[in-house]
Design an enzyme around this catalytic site. Structure first.
Site, short mmCIF file in Angstrom:
data_model
loop_
_atom_site.label_atom_id
_atom_site.label_comp_id
_atom_site.label_asym_id
_atom_site.label_seq_id
_atom_site.Cartn_x
_atom_site.Cartn_y
_atom_site.Cartn_z
CD GLN A 61 -4.65 -9.83 1.14
OE1 GLN A 61 -4.78 -10.98 1.56
NE2 GLN A 61 -5.68 -9.12 0.73
CG ASN B 257 -4.38 -7.15 -3.39
OD1 ASN B 257 -3.27 -6.67 -3.61
ND2 ASN B 257 -5.46 -6.74 -4.03
CB SER C 174 -6.46 -4.52 6.93
OG SER C 174 -7.87 -4.61 6.88
CB THR D 165 -13.90 9.38 19.52
OG1 THR D 165 -14.14 10.75 19.86
CG2 THR D 165 -14.13 8.50 20.73
CB THR E 13 -7.94 2.13 2.44
OG1 THR E 13 -8.32 0.91 1.81
CG2 THR E 13 -8.07 3.28 1.47
CB CYS F 187 -10.09 -3.44 -5.29
SG CYS F 187 -9.36 -4.09 -3.83
C1 LIG Z 1 -3.01 -5.34 0.00
C2 LIG Z 1 -4.19 -4.58 0.50
N1 LIG Z 1 -4.03 -3.32 0.89
C3 LIG Z 1 -5.06 -2.59 1.36
C4 LIG Z 1 -6.32 -3.12 1.43
C5 LIG Z 1 -7.44 -2.28 1.98
O1 LIG Z 1 -7.69 -2.65 3.31
P1 LIG Z 1 -8.93 -2.07 4.12
O2 LIG Z 1 -10.12 -2.80 3.63
O3 LIG Z 1 -8.61 -2.39 5.55
O4 LIG Z 1 -8.98 -0.61 3.88
C6 LIG Z 1 -6.54 -4.44 1.05
C7 LIG Z 1 -7.89 -5.01 1.07
O5 LIG Z 1 -8.44 -5.43 0.08
C8 LIG Z 1 -5.44 -5.18 0.56
O6 LIG Z 1 -5.60 -6.44 0.14
#
Ligand SMILES: Cc1ncc(COP(=O)(O)O)c(C=O)c1O
Length: 387
Positions: free
Chosen positions: A183, A155, A203, A241, A75, A327
């Site tokens: 993903q 996702n 991520s 940090t 994110t 989400c």
């Molecule tokens: C395609 C995609 N982008 C971004 C994210 C967000 O990742 P994070 O949980 O590391 O912020 C996700 C997680 O659901 C995702 O599937």
């Protein structure tokens, strides 16, 4: 501890690999130095961060580890990439291009630029498999376009995009190409050099690493305006940090993938195909969403006409899966991804996302298929296969 459930939600998050935990532990206990400190504790931490940075760079085919900037997750990486690159390129224009099926993190970052910085945005549609036509990206560009953001793998429906073809359109025009690879990186599918992307969001918790850590790959020479300033860490691009234990864990998880020390994706794909075949045979009017072949190996997005997916999951406490993406769960709104590929509101509400991972077994698949079939038949007018 949940022991009975069959976990089929690896696209929401993955379990921490035990080997990753072992590498992290010293940095949660005895090796607690701040990597910026000029003494042994600091040096140990700094060395560990350097190794992790190299490992993440290797995972995505980055030439130089300086091209990796650690963030709190994808994110934040999406945000840094989109807002940071667009603001840095402001003198050259104020138009952005993205797609209708992006993660909310990307859409929100673009919207912030529209709402607060006067940018204009074009959201390009996708075909029924969730694929963006490179020609549609080309058609959306204007002389003012400074950034194109197209996710590598979706996702919800798992569809993979043709980034190489999109790069052939953006690169000659000097337009920055960002991709959300949260993903796909865990399947070893993200090679920034091969795909030609300038920025890629990652991520750790999607690839059997810890939560709360991610990274942005920034190709050398691409300009980014920092979004979090302060102590100058991460080459001044992300102050704060560094979360050393999490960074070490991310590096360890990346290394396991790069060195082939994990379940190979074809094995996961074979199990996904087995689950898909079983469900399609037992529920003949079920429809698989996403691209038939250009899709993440563990993804199965399935529409079960006449079945409310949330009801189905409520009746199946032994199966951990999701409707749409994690989400959107709970928002009550149909998934923007599913509506973008042409599903009606009802079809979107009848859609289940099952995502398999390294520890999924054939027994899990067979049990899940049986439970889902039985419940779907009871719940709705899903005709039983009498063949
Ligand atoms: C395609 C995609 N982008 C971004 C994210 C967000 O990742 P994070 O949980 O590391 O912020 C996700 C997680 O659901 C995702 O599937």
């Amino acid at each position: 501890m949940i022991t009975e459930s069959i976990y089929l939600d690896h696209q929401a998050t993955t379990p921490l690999d035990e080997r990753v935990l072992q590498e992290m532990l010293p940095f949660l206990t005895s090796e607690y130095g701040n990597p910026s400190s000029p003494h042994t504790y600091g040096e140990v931490a700094a060395r560990a961060v350097r190794t992790a940075r190299r490992r993440v760079a290797d995972l995505v085919g980055a030439k130089n580890e300086r091209e990796i900037v650690f963030t709190s997750g994808a994110t934040e990486a999406d945000h840094l990439a989109i807002v940071g690159a667009a603001l840095a390129a402001r003198p050259h224009g104020g138009h952005l291009v993205t797609t209708a099926i992006e993660h909310k993190a990307v859409l929100a970052a673009c919207q912030r630029l529209v709402n607060h910085h006067g940018y204009t945005l074009t959201r390009v549609g996708v075909d029924r498999h969730g694929r963006v036509l490179p020609a549609d990206i080309a058609a959306a560009l204007t002389p003012h376009t400074v950034l194109v953001s197209v996710m590598h793998a979706n996702n919800e429906i798992g569809t993979l995009q043709r980034l190489t073809a999109i790069n052939e359109i953006t690169a000659p025009r000097g337009i920055v190409l960002h991709t959300d690879a949260a993903q796909s990186a865990g399947c070893g599918l993200m090679d920034v050099t091969e795909l030609g992307v300038d920025l890629a969001s990652l991520s750790a918790h999607k690839l059997y690493g810890p939560k709360g850590i991610g990274a942005l790959y920034i190709r050398g020479g691409i300009r980014i305006t920092a979004q979090q300033t302060g102590g100058g860490q991460e080459r001044g691009l992300r102050a704060g940090t560094p979360n050393v234990p999490a960074i070490v864990g991310f590096g360890a998880a990346a290394h396991l993938i790069s060195t082939g020390a994990v379940t190979p994706p074809p094995r996961i794909r074979a199990l996904r195909d087995r689950l898909q075949d079983r469900l399609l045979t037992a529920i003949p009017n079920a429809v698989v969403n996403g691209h038939p072949y250009q899709r993440l190996p563990g993804n199965l997005s399935l529409t079960l006409p006449g079945v409310e997916a949330t009801d189905l999951l409520d009746r199946l406490p032994g199966i951990a899966a999701s409707t749409g993406s994690a989400c959107n769960t709970g928002s009550g709104e149909p998934s923007h991804v599913l509506t973008a590929i042409g599903l009606t509101r009802e079809q979107a509400r009848a859609t289940l996302r099952l995502s398999l991972g390294r520890t999924t077994t054939a027994t899990d698949v067979d049990r899940a298929a049986e439970c889902i079939t039985r419940t779907a038949h009871t719940l709705a007018a899903v005709p039983a296969n009498t063949a």
